[in-house]
Design a protein around this motif. Sequence first.
Motif, PDB file in Angstrom:
ATOM      1  N   ALA A   1       1.072   0.313   6.294  1.00 15.39           N
ATOM      2  CA  ALA A   1       1.653  -0.821   5.644  1.00 15.39           C
ATOM      3  C   ALA A   1       0.430  -1.581   4.869  1.00 15.39           C
ATOM      4  O   ALA A   1       0.847  -2.211   3.705  1.00 15.39           O
ATOM      5  CB  ALA A   1       2.408  -1.552   6.631  1.00 15.39           C
ATOM      6  N   LYS A   2      -0.511  -1.811   5.639  1.00 14.79           N
ATOM      7  CA  LYS A   2      -1.744  -2.578   4.933  1.00 14.79           C
ATOM      8  C   LYS A   2      -2.331  -1.876   3.697  1.00 14.79           C
ATOM      9  O   LYS A   2      -2.404  -2.694   2.600  1.00 14.79           O
ATOM     10  CB  LYS A   2      -2.889  -2.585   5.820  1.00 14.79           C
ATOM     11  CG  LYS A   2      -4.254  -3.291   5.212  1.00 14.79           C
ATOM     12  CD  LYS A   2      -5.361  -3.109   6.361  1.00 14.79           C
ATOM     13  CE  LYS A   2      -6.641  -3.430   5.694  1.00 14.79           C
ATOM     14  NZ  LYS A   2      -7.086  -2.619   4.761  1.00 14.79           N
ATOM     15  N   GLN A   3      -2.343  -0.463   3.610  1.00 17.35           N
ATOM     16  CA  GLN A   3      -2.568   0.334   2.184  1.00 17.35           C
ATOM     17  C   GLN A   3      -1.391  -0.064   1.343  1.00 17.35           C
ATOM     18  O   GLN A   3      -1.747  -0.187   0.242  1.00 17.35           O
ATOM     19  CB  GLN A   3      -2.797   1.585   2.783  1.00 17.35           C
ATOM     20  CG  GLN A   3      -4.078   1.790   3.542  1.00 17.35           C
ATOM     21  CD  GLN A   3      -4.373   3.406   4.091  1.00 17.35           C
ATOM     22  OE1 GLN A   3      -3.409   4.124   3.971  1.00 17.35           O
ATOM     23  NE2 GLN A   3      -5.426   3.632   4.158  1.00 17.35           N
ATOM     24  N   ALA A   4      -0.244   0.150   1.871  1.00  9.53           N
ATOM     25  CA  ALA A   4       0.949   0.044   0.848  1.00  9.53           C
ATOM     26  C   ALA A   4       0.855  -1.167   0.154  1.00  9.53           C
ATOM     27  O   ALA A   4       1.250  -1.257  -1.150  1.00  9.53           O
ATOM     28  CB  ALA A   4       2.193   0.141   1.435  1.00  9.53           C
ATOM     29  N   LYS A   5       0.584  -2.366   0.689  1.00  7.53           N
ATOM     30  CA  LYS A   5       0.464  -3.475   0.196  1.00  7.53           C
ATOM     31  C   LYS A   5      -0.852  -4.124  -0.411  1.00  7.53           C
ATOM     32  O   LYS A   5      -1.079  -5.016  -0.824  1.00  7.53           O
ATOM     33  CB  LYS A   5       1.036  -4.476   1.230  1.00  7.53           C
ATOM     34  CG  LYS A   5       2.438  -4.402   1.635  1.00  7.53           C
ATOM     35  CD  LYS A   5       2.864  -5.634   2.720  1.00  7.53           C
ATOM     36  CE  LYS A   5       4.089  -5.618   2.838  1.00  7.53           C
ATOM     37  NZ  LYS A   5       5.005  -5.852   1.771  1.00  7.53           N
TER      38      LYS A   5
ATOM     39  N   LEU B   1      -3.624  -5.043   0.938  1.00  8.27           N
ATOM     40  CA  LEU B   1      -4.121  -6.032   1.711  1.00  8.27           C
ATOM     41  C   LEU B   1      -5.379  -5.662   2.395  1.00  8.27           C
ATOM     42  O   LEU B   1      -5.696  -4.750   2.847  1.00  8.27           O
ATOM     43  CB  LEU B   1      -3.170  -6.914   2.509  1.00  8.27           C
ATOM     44  CG  LEU B   1      -1.773  -7.234   1.912  1.00  8.27           C
ATOM     45  CD1 LEU B   1      -0.848  -7.581   2.932  1.00  8.27           C
ATOM     46  CD2 LEU B   1      -2.182  -8.541   1.124  1.00  8.27           C
TER      47      LEU B   1
ATOM     48  N   ILE C   1       4.358 -10.195   7.725  1.00 10.36           N
ATOM     49  CA  ILE C   1       3.453 -10.035   6.282  1.00 10.36           C
ATOM     50  C   ILE C   1       3.518  -8.548   5.938  1.00 10.36           C
ATOM     51  O   ILE C   1       3.615  -8.341   4.618  1.00 10.36           O
ATOM     52  CB  ILE C   1       1.940 -10.415   6.661  1.00 10.36           C
ATOM     53  CG1 ILE C   1       1.897 -11.976   6.855  1.00 10.36           C
ATOM     54  CG2 ILE C   1       0.956  -9.821   5.683  1.00 10.36           C
ATOM     55  CD1 ILE C   1       0.767 -12.416   7.479  1.00 10.36           C
ATOM     56  N   LEU C   2       3.513  -7.483   6.837  1.00 13.57           N
ATOM     57  CA  LEU C   2       3.200  -6.261   6.484  1.00 13.57           C
ATOM     58  C   LEU C   2       4.733  -5.684   6.641  1.00 13.57           C
ATOM     59  O   LEU C   2       4.668  -4.346   6.200  1.00 13.57           O
ATOM     60  CB  LEU C   2       2.533  -5.584   7.551  1.00 13.57           C
ATOM     61  CG  LEU C   2       0.953  -5.936   7.288  1.00 13.57           C
ATOM     62  CD1 LEU C   2       0.074  -5.201   8.257  1.00 13.57           C
ATOM     63  CD2 LEU C   2       0.400  -5.763   6.104  1.00 13.57           C
ATOM     64  N   GLU C   3       5.761  -6.354   6.798  1.00 13.07           N
ATOM     65  CA  GLU C   3       7.262  -5.855   6.941  1.00 13.07           C
ATOM     66  C   GLU C   3       7.163  -4.834   7.981  1.00 13.07           C
ATOM     67  O   GLU C   3       7.811  -3.525   7.642  1.00 13.07           O
ATOM     68  CB  GLU C   3       7.633  -5.437   5.464  1.00 13.07           C
ATOM     69  CG  GLU C   3       7.615  -6.631   4.520  1.00 13.07           C
ATOM     70  CD  GLU C   3       8.073  -6.159   3.148  1.00 13.07           C
ATOM     71  OE1 GLU C   3       8.976  -5.187   2.909  1.00 13.07           O
ATOM     72  OE2 GLU C   3       7.856  -6.773   2.212  1.00 13.07           O
TER      73      GLU C   3
END
Length: 146
Positions: free
Chosen positions: A13-17, A19, A56-58
Motif C-alpha cells: 500500500a505504501k508503494q502504491a501510494k 509515500l 492513510i493506506l486504505e
Amino acid sequence: MNKLEMTEAIILAKQAKALSWEAIAASMAMGTVWVTSACLGKNSMPENAASKLCDILELSEEVKAALIAYPTKTWEQQVPQDPLVYRLYEIVGVYGDTLKEVIQEKFGDGIMSAIDFTMDVEKIEDPKGDRVLLTMNGKFLPYKAW
C-alpha cells in the motif's frame, strides 16, 4: 493475519501510494522510526494510531488487528547480510563493550531501556559526503540489589 502478512500489505500500500515512512509518520503525528518499526512488526500500535495508518493506506480491519497485536520480538542470530544492518552489528561488536563501560561509569550498574526509548535518524549534508546521525535516547535502569 500474522505480522509478516501485515507488513507485506503495508509495504504494498505504501508503494502504491508512493509515500515515504516519514510522510506516513508525519500525517499520524508520530515518530518515523517508531511507526516504521510497528509497520515492520516489531512493535504493537495503539488502536487509534492503527486506525489512522489504515485510513492513510486504505488497509483492512485485518491489518489494523495485526498492528494492534503484541509482537514476539525475535530476530535471526546470524550476522545479517544486508550491508547497512551489518554495519550496525559491527558498531555494537566494536564499540559495545566500550559503550557499556562508559554508560556504567557515568550512571552506575544498569542498562539503557529499549522500552522507555526513542530513536531519530537525521541526514547531515556534508561536502565530503552526507552523514547519518542516529540519536538513541533510553531511560537508564539501575540493577536492584536485594
